[in-house]
Design an enzyme around this catalytic site. Structure first.
Site, PDB file in Angstrom:
ATOM      1  N   VAL A   1      -2.431   9.174   0.756  1.00  0.00           N
ATOM      2  CA  VAL A   1      -1.708  10.035  -0.176  1.00  0.00           C
ATOM      3  C   VAL A   1      -0.519   9.274  -0.758  1.00  0.00           C
ATOM      4  CG1 VAL A   1      -0.372  12.167  -0.397  1.00  0.00           C
ATOM      5  CG2 VAL A   1      -2.466  12.141   0.986  1.00  0.00           C
ATOM      6  N   HIS A   2       0.183   8.552   0.087  1.00  0.00           N
ATOM      7  CA  HIS A   2       1.317   7.740  -0.342  1.00  0.00           C
ATOM      8  C   HIS A   2       0.870   6.701  -1.372  1.00  0.00           C
ATOM      9  CE1 HIS A   2       5.182   5.750  -0.007  1.00  0.00           C
ATOM     10  NE2 HIS A   2       4.590   4.611   0.351  1.00  0.00           N
TER      11      HIS A   2
END
Length: 103
Positions: A76-77
């Site tokens: 996600v990062h």
């Protein structure tokens, strides 16, 4: 899932970060009226964005739309880095045009 999953994700983060950094460097060059340098840095930012996008595309292909690639916080990062880098690059290109037209 590939054995080097974390390494692949870090590549995505690294290239996206380089894209954003080069785009902001291009903006600084434009503010100094160094328009050739600004265009060069934008082109370099594009190369980094392309590398990041190629990694993202490879991951999508590996997943095959079946959830084969786990979505961890680091993924996600990495996606966040890529999307903000691409947005920054597009907006900075417009700001550079404004600086050029002002000169």
């Amino acid at each position: 899932m590939p054995d080097n999953y974390e390494e692949i994700i870090m590549g995505l983060i690294t290239h996206a970060g380089a894209c954003k950094s080069m785009a902001f460097a291009a903006l600084q060059a434009a503010k100094r009226k160094e328009h050739t340098e600004a265009q060069y840095l934008l082109a370099e930012a594009d190369k980094e964005a392309k590398k990041a996008h190629e990694i993202q595309t490879r991951l999508i292909g590996l997943d095959e739309g079946e959830g084969k690639i786990p979505v961890h916080l680091i993924m996600v990062h990495a996606q966040d880095h890529l999307m903000t880098a691409m947005l920054a690059r597009e907006l900075i290109a417009e700001l550079i045009l404004l600086h050029q037209n002002k000169d």
